[in-house]
Design a protein around this motif. Structure first.
Motif, PDB file in Angstrom:
ATOM      1  N   ARG A 138      12.274  27.705 -19.198  1.00  0.00           N
ATOM      2  CA  ARG A 138      13.605  28.182 -18.863  1.00  0.00           C
ATOM      3  C   ARG A 138      13.527  29.537 -18.162  1.00  0.00           C
ATOM      4  NH1 ARG A 138      18.551  28.117 -23.138  1.00  0.00           N
ATOM      5  NH2 ARG A 138      17.522  26.105 -23.472  1.00  0.00           N
ATOM      6  N   SER A 139      14.383  29.725 -17.175  1.00  0.00           N
ATOM      7  CA  SER A 139      14.441  30.980 -16.425  1.00  0.00           C
ATOM      8  C   SER A 139      15.385  31.980 -17.096  1.00  0.00           C
ATOM      9  CB  SER A 139      14.911  30.696 -14.998  1.00  0.00           C
ATOM     10  OG  SER A 139      15.098  31.888 -14.266  1.00  0.00           O
ATOM     11  N   THR A 140      15.284  33.218 -16.682  1.00  0.00           N
ATOM     12  CA  THR A 140      16.275  34.215 -17.094  1.00  0.00           C
ATOM     13  C   THR A 140      17.474  34.205 -16.144  1.00  0.00           C
ATOM     14  OG1 THR A 140      15.103  35.919 -15.821  1.00  0.00           O
ATOM     15  CG2 THR A 140      14.579  35.732 -18.181  1.00  0.00           C
ATOM     16  N   ASN A 141      17.370  33.412 -15.086  1.00  0.00           N
ATOM     17  CA  ASN A 141      18.441  33.302 -14.091  1.00  0.00           C
ATOM     18  C   ASN A 141      19.319  32.096 -14.426  1.00  0.00           C
ATOM     19  OD1 ASN A 141      19.909  32.496 -11.707  1.00  0.00           O
ATOM     20  ND2 ASN A 141      18.541  33.777 -10.486  1.00  0.00           N
ATOM     21  N   PRO A 142      20.590  32.311 -14.763  1.00  0.00           N
ATOM     22  CA  PRO A 142      21.449  31.189 -15.177  1.00  0.00           C
ATOM     23  C   PRO A 142      21.683  30.151 -14.085  1.00  0.00           C
ATOM     24  CG  PRO A 142      22.736  33.215 -14.934  1.00  0.00           C
ATOM     25  CD  PRO A 142      21.294  33.608 -14.844  1.00  0.00           C
ATOM     26  N   VAL A 143      21.647  30.566 -12.830  1.00  0.00           N
ATOM     27  CA  VAL A 143      21.841  29.618 -11.726  1.00  0.00           C
ATOM     28  C   VAL A 143      20.649  28.658 -11.652  1.00  0.00           C
ATOM     29  CG1 VAL A 143      22.130  29.347  -9.239  1.00  0.00           C
ATOM     30  CG2 VAL A 143      23.258  31.244 -10.427  1.00  0.00           C
ATOM     31  N   ILE A 144      19.449  29.209 -11.757  1.00  0.00           N
ATOM     32  CA  ILE A 144      18.245  28.373 -11.773  1.00  0.00           C
ATOM     33  C   ILE A 144      18.283  27.417 -12.959  1.00  0.00           C
ATOM     34  CG2 ILE A 144      15.735  28.391 -12.073  1.00  0.00           C
ATOM     35  CD1 ILE A 144      15.689  31.004 -10.471  1.00  0.00           C
ATOM     36  N   ASN A 145      18.781  27.903 -14.086  1.00  0.00           N
ATOM     37  CA  ASN A 145      18.816  27.072 -15.293  1.00  0.00           C
ATOM     38  C   ASN A 145      19.740  25.870 -15.155  1.00  0.00           C
ATOM     39  OD1 ASN A 145      16.894  28.471 -16.745  1.00  0.00           O
ATOM     40  ND2 ASN A 145      18.393  29.884 -17.634  1.00  0.00           N
ATOM     41  N   ILE A 146      20.769  25.996 -14.344  1.00  0.00           N
ATOM     42  CA  ILE A 146      21.646  24.844 -14.095  1.00  0.00           C
ATOM     43  C   ILE A 146      20.843  23.721 -13.438  1.00  0.00           C
ATOM     44  CG2 ILE A 146      23.626  24.005 -12.750  1.00  0.00           C
ATOM     45  CD1 ILE A 146      24.864  26.828 -13.130  1.00  0.00           C
ATOM     46  N   VAL A 147      20.034  24.098 -12.452  1.00  0.00           N
ATOM     47  CA  VAL A 147      19.183  23.117 -11.761  1.00  0.00           C
ATOM     48  C   VAL A 147      18.171  22.532 -12.744  1.00  0.00           C
ATOM     49  CG1 VAL A 147      17.527  22.768  -9.897  1.00  0.00           C
ATOM     50  CG2 VAL A 147      19.476  24.324  -9.570  1.00  0.00           C
ATOM     51  N   LEU A 148      17.543  23.398 -13.549  1.00  0.00           N
ATOM     52  CA  LEU A 148      16.555  22.934 -14.516  1.00  0.00           C
ATOM     53  C   LEU A 148      17.176  21.992 -15.547  1.00  0.00           C
ATOM     54  CD1 LEU A 148      14.541  26.214 -15.223  1.00  0.00           C
ATOM     55  CD2 LEU A 148      13.873  24.296 -13.768  1.00  0.00           C
ATOM     56  N   PHE A 149      18.388  22.292 -15.959  1.00  0.00           N
ATOM     57  CA  PHE A 149      19.073  21.432 -16.921  1.00  0.00           C
ATOM     58  C   PHE A 149      19.280  20.032 -16.344  1.00  0.00           C
ATOM     59  CE2 PHE A 149      22.942  19.563 -18.680  1.00  0.00           C
ATOM     60  CZ  PHE A 149      22.644  19.583 -20.032  1.00  0.00           C
ATOM     61  N   MET A 150      19.685  19.955 -15.081  1.00  0.00           N
ATOM     62  CA  MET A 150      19.891  18.663 -14.440  1.00  0.00           C
ATOM     63  C   MET A 150      18.565  17.901 -14.295  1.00  0.00           C
ATOM     64  SD  MET A 150      23.097  18.615 -14.145  1.00  0.00           S
ATOM     65  CE  MET A 150      23.279  17.096 -13.203  1.00  0.00           C
ATOM     66  N   MET A 151      17.505  18.617 -13.946  1.00  0.00           N
ATOM     67  CA  MET A 151      16.181  17.993 -13.837  1.00  0.00           C
ATOM     68  C   MET A 151      15.701  17.504 -15.196  1.00  0.00           C
ATOM     69  SD  MET A 151      14.348  20.731 -11.283  1.00  0.00           S
ATOM     70  CE  MET A 151      12.728  19.963 -11.415  1.00  0.00           C
ATOM     71  N   SER A 152      16.046  18.256 -16.228  1.00  0.00           N
ATOM     72  CA  SER A 152      15.567  17.941 -17.572  1.00  0.00           C
ATOM     73  C   SER A 152      16.129  16.620 -18.095  1.00  0.00           C
ATOM     74  CB  SER A 152      15.937  19.080 -18.532  1.00  0.00           C
ATOM     75  OG  SER A 152      15.210  19.003 -19.716  1.00  0.00           O
ATOM     76  N   ILE A 153      17.305  16.261 -17.657  1.00  0.00           N
ATOM     77  CA  ILE A 153      17.900  14.990 -18.090  1.00  0.00           C
ATOM     78  C   ILE A 153      16.975  13.836 -17.715  1.00  0.00           C
ATOM     79  CG2 ILE A 153      19.829  13.392 -17.724  1.00  0.00           C
ATOM     80  CD1 ILE A 153      21.608  15.897 -17.279  1.00  0.00           C
ATOM     81  N   MET A 154      16.461  13.877 -16.487  1.00  0.00           N
ATOM     82  CA  MET A 154      15.579  12.811 -16.014  1.00  0.00           C
ATOM     83  C   MET A 154      14.183  12.923 -16.630  1.00  0.00           C
ATOM     84  SD  MET A 154      17.501  10.968 -14.194  1.00  0.00           S
ATOM     85  CE  MET A 154      16.332   9.896 -13.366  1.00  0.00           C
ATOM     86  N   SER A 155      13.656  14.155 -16.688  1.00  0.00           N
ATOM     87  CA  SER A 155      12.293  14.322 -17.201  1.00  0.00           C
ATOM     88  C   SER A 155      12.202  13.966 -18.686  1.00  0.00           C
ATOM     89  CB  SER A 155      11.796  15.749 -16.947  1.00  0.00           C
ATOM     90  OG  SER A 155      12.551  16.696 -17.672  1.00  0.00           O
ATOM     91  N   LYS A 156      13.248  14.255 -19.437  1.00  0.00           N
ATOM     92  CA  LYS A 156      13.268  13.888 -20.860  1.00  0.00           C
ATOM     93  C   LYS A 156      13.289  12.370 -21.019  1.00  0.00           C
ATOM     94  CE  LYS A 156      14.198  16.053 -24.309  1.00  0.00           C
ATOM     95  NZ  LYS A 156      13.358  16.493 -25.448  1.00  0.00           N
TER      96      LYS A 156
END
Length: 199
Positions: A139-157
């Motif tokens: 997880r990043s300290t940047n909330p905007v980056i985390n939005i992208v990571l959250f969306m990617m995480s749905i698929m990777s999980k």
């Protein structure tokens, strides 16, 4: 399907998936830090095996027998004699306390189901003063980056049981390690972290 089964299922194509990852170029420099008796955590299909010095003794563990079979093929193909493999869960290792001089983890603790428990096991099997060399995304300290990571995480999980939003550096510290070095490689999503067992 649990995480182990997911990795067994993708073992045949995992090497092709790995080659597309931009962080692969950092593996060699990370492994250059290793010495003595080394534990590689989540060895997978053996992406790191050619980077180890012949002077070190490596034990590579993974919970996926089919991933380990691929790693074994790579070891035999490259005539490597200083690396042995064992099927084992990071969260419940059978090694004795204080067994290893150092450990390596390349994009592993995004997938371990109970990451702090796994890291505590790593702490246990390291000798006092032993270090773990991590190359991990988190997880990043940047909330905007985390939005992208959250969306990617749905698929990777779903496909691999892999989280893109783990607080891995915090988990390392929760397990008792002291962070002695950190390098941000892609914003702060991908990091090299060197952590030490202090007692």
């Amino acid at each position: 399907m649990d995480t182990k089964d997911k990795y067994d299922k993708v073992s045949k194509i995992y090497d092709k998936m790995e080659k597309m990852m931009f962080f692969n170029k950092h593996r060699k420099s990370l492994i250059a830090f290793t010495s003595g008796k080394v534990l590689e955590l989540g060895v997978g299909t053996g992406a790191n095996i050619n980077y180890y010095s012949k002077e070190v003794s490596v034990t590579g563990i993974d919970f996926s027998p089919k991933m380990l079979a691929k790693a074994k093929e790579a070891i035999e193909k490259n005539h490597i004699t200083n690396i042995k493999l064992e099927e084992m869960d990071i969260q419940h290792m059978s090694f004795e306390d204080n067994s290893f001089d150092c450990a390596v983890s390349t994009c592993v603790f995004c997938t371990v189901p109970a990451p702090v428990a796994g890291l505590k096991e790593v702490y246990r099997v390291l000798k006092p003063g032993g270090r773990v060399f991590f190359l991990e995304h988190m997880r990043s300290t940047n909330p905007v980056i985390n939005i992208v990571l959250f969306m990617m995480s749905i698929m990777s999980k779903f496909f691999l049981g892999t989280s893109m939003i783990r607080k891995t550096q915090e988990n390392i510290e929760k397990a008792g390690f002291k962070i002695v070095e950190r390098r941000d490689l892609f914003f702060d999503v991908l990091r090299i972290i060197i952590a030490e067992k202090t007692i």
